[in-house]
Design an enzyme around this catalytic site. Structure first.
Site, PDB file in Angstrom:
ATOM      1  N   PRO A 267     -37.841 -13.363  40.438  1.00 35.01           N
ATOM      2  CG  PRO A 267     -35.599 -13.262  39.786  1.00 35.01           C
ATOM      3  CD  PRO A 267     -36.992 -13.033  39.283  1.00 35.01           C
ATOM      4  N   GLY A 268     -37.415 -11.566  42.509  1.00 35.52           N
ATOM      5  CA  GLY A 268     -37.319 -10.569  43.579  1.00 35.52           C
ATOM      6  C   GLY A 268     -36.393  -9.398  43.287  1.00 35.52           C
ATOM      7  CB  SER A 269     -34.554  -8.251  40.277  1.00 36.78           C
ATOM      8  OG  SER A 269     -34.128  -9.530  39.954  1.00 36.78           O
ATOM      9  CE  LYS A 270     -38.125  -5.675  36.635  1.00 36.96           C
ATOM     10  NZ  LYS A 270     -37.586  -7.037  36.423  1.00 36.96           N
TER      11      LYS A 270
ATOM     12  CG  ASP B 151     -53.900 -17.159  38.788  1.00 35.04           C
ATOM     13  OD1 ASP B 151     -53.557 -16.072  38.270  1.00 35.04           O
ATOM     14  OD2 ASP B 151     -54.321 -18.114  38.121  1.00 35.04           O
TER      15      ASP B 151
ATOM     16  CG  ASP C 170     -41.027  -7.431  35.592  1.00 31.96           C
ATOM     17  OD1 ASP C 170     -40.944  -6.785  34.539  1.00 31.96           O
ATOM     18  OD2 ASP C 170     -40.182  -8.273  35.934  1.00 31.96           O
TER      19      ASP C 170
ATOM     20  CB  CYS D 276     -37.724  -8.451  29.608  1.00 32.66           C
ATOM     21  SG  CYS D 276     -38.215 -10.126  30.001  1.00 32.66           S
TER      22      CYS D 276
END
Lengths: 314, 158
Positions: A121-124, A169, A187, A240
């Site tokens: 979702p764009g955290s990194k 992709d 990620d 993760c």
């Protein structure tokens, strides 16, 4: 066992196969919520200014030593951090404490060209933009149309100006942009066994077939990401999860396929970590994987994570 | 206006920004694009040029403003981005009002500006644009997903 959660038989049998796993400690850690942490977004205002604003509003927090603008919340706010004005204005970004690490390890700098291959979702991505000080070029890609929406929203909320968001992709991304990027972050999608505190259903859905399939996908994503990297550039691969097929195995695959790939040590201050496995079941991994960062949820009472840092020979 | 703006089109946006908010030379260093819902986005030239090499581009740059029939409003990020250049139609509110503003609650103003839109700020925190109502209230132009709480009763300030 005194733990609150009960793992499925399949998950339990997998955990028993990990030679360095303390199952009781794992279940205890994942029974507890993750610590509430946030990053200060210096694309909006200075770190000092936002700290002063938060303190004035009664927030208590302490610095996370392994990330430049990361903090752990010590008290709870009236409505929760996620509903706070500070969050909605993009002054802070709520993020897991270990999840802040891959972008730091990537070492993005102003004026670089950077790719975040699985960005939602764009955290990194937003963290990378911050480290690039909104200069250079940041390409944020994700394959899923449903996952693009939160990515777009978070990039906007954080005030990122140098981004290009694409929906492709990732396995084929290199076809258009071979050797174009100074930094690439993968990620990767994973079985998420390191963040089951967030969502226990992920763990209960775990089965060996899914991990094997994801591992193949991760290998393809990593190879494509490597092809996108300029000679001399840095690539960070993170997940993760705690599954060797999705971590040590994927890195070994890259090292076998790309002889100009060099694994660099991931050195982190203030976090407990453990040595990655050199063999598991009947699979032998490259001895180089020892340089990667790996932690289980109970090592820091936070997320379990795996991070590899790779340089392409200049 | 649609897509990447020409220099002439860019000047038209700049003149709207000047006329509404006193912003001068706000866009000169940027490429300006107008997309869906007449949203104005800005980015760097090198970003635009790099995007030509890519496929399936969803968007690029930062959404800073929206063109409407009544003029131009600034997004929260647009207001923060242009913060040092906004010279008029700027309303200062306190932290309690800012909390209410972010819940979507209109705020009352003493003197009604001539403009249809104003920018609202609390110290150095810019909170986007508000639309001036005939009833003497400013209505926040904040998208739903940025509101801090969905309130069934968006009661105005006393």
């Amino acid at each position: 066992m005194s733990s609150l959660v009960t793992p499925s038989d399949e998950l339990l049998s997998f955990l028993k196969e990990l030679p360095d796993m303390d199952i009781e400690a794992y279940l205890d850690a994942v029974s507890k919520p993750l610590p509430e942490c946030f990053r200060i977004n210096t694309l909006k205002l200075s770190e000092e200014r936002i700290i002063s604003l938060l303190r004035d509003r009664g927030w208590q927090f302490e610095k996370l030593p392994w990330v430049k603008t990361g903090y752990k919340l010590l008290n709870s706010t009236e409505r929760g951090v996620g509903s706070s004005m500070e969050h909605m204005l993009g002054l802070i970004y709520i993020q897991g404490p270990i999840s802040m690490l891959p972008a730091e390890v990537l070492e993005p700098a102003p004026r670089m060209i950077v790719l975040d291959l699985c960005a939602s979702p764009g955290s990194k991505s937003t963290q990378i933009a911050q480290l690039m000080r909104n200069t250079g070029i940041l390409v944020c890609n994700d394959v899923s149309s449903t996952r693009i929406k939160p990515l777009v929203a978070n990039i906007q909320r954080c005030g990122v100006i140098n981004s290009i968001i694409t929906q492709s992709d990732g396995r084929y991304f290199h076809r258009w942009v071979r050797e174009q990027f100074d930094r690439v972050l993968v990620d990767a999608p994973c079985s998420s066994l390191g963040i089951v505190s967030k969502d226990w259903t992920a763990a209960n859905k775990y089965n060996e077939k899914i991990s094997k399939r994801i591992s193949k996908l991760q290998q393809s994503l990593l190879i494509s990401a490597y092809e996108c990297l300029k000679p001399g550039g840095l690539l960070v691969y993170s997940t993760c999860t705690i599954h060797p097929l999705e971590n040590e195995n994927v890195i070994t695959y890259l090292l076998d396929k790309k002889k100009d790939a060099e694994l660099l040590p991931v050195l982190v201050e203030g976090l407990r970590s453990r040595s990655p496995l050199e063999e598991w079941r009947d699979i032998k991994f490259s001895s180089e994987v020892k340089k990667c960062f790996k932690c289980y949820p109970y090592d820091n009472y936070a997320e379990g994570f795996f991070i590899a840092k790779i340089r392409k020979e200049a | 206006m649609r897509g990447v703006l020409t220099e002439d089109e860019k000047r038209r946006i700049e003149s709207l920004l000047t006329s509404y908010y006193g912003i001068s030379d706000g866009l000169q260093d940027y490429v300006v694009l107008v997309g869906g819902e007449n949203r104005v986005r800005i980015t760097h030239k090198e970003v635009l040029e790099f995007s030509w090499r890519l496929k399936n581009v969803v968007n690029m740059g930062l959404y800073v403003a929206k063109l409407t029939d009544e003029g131009i409003s600034l997004s929260i990020e647009g207001a923060q981005f242009f913060s040092h250049k906004i010279m008029k139609n700027l309303i200062e509110i306190d932290m309690n009002e800012a909390e209410r503003w972010m819940q979507g609650i209109p705020i009352r103003i003493e003197t009604q500006p001539a403009s249809k839109y104003v920018v609202v700020k609390c110290g150095d925190i810019f909170l986007g644009s508000g639309r001036i109502g005939r009833d003497g209230f400013i209505y926040p132009q904040i998208s739903k997903n940025r509101l801090t709480r969905k309130s069934p009763d968006l009661s105005k300030n006393p």
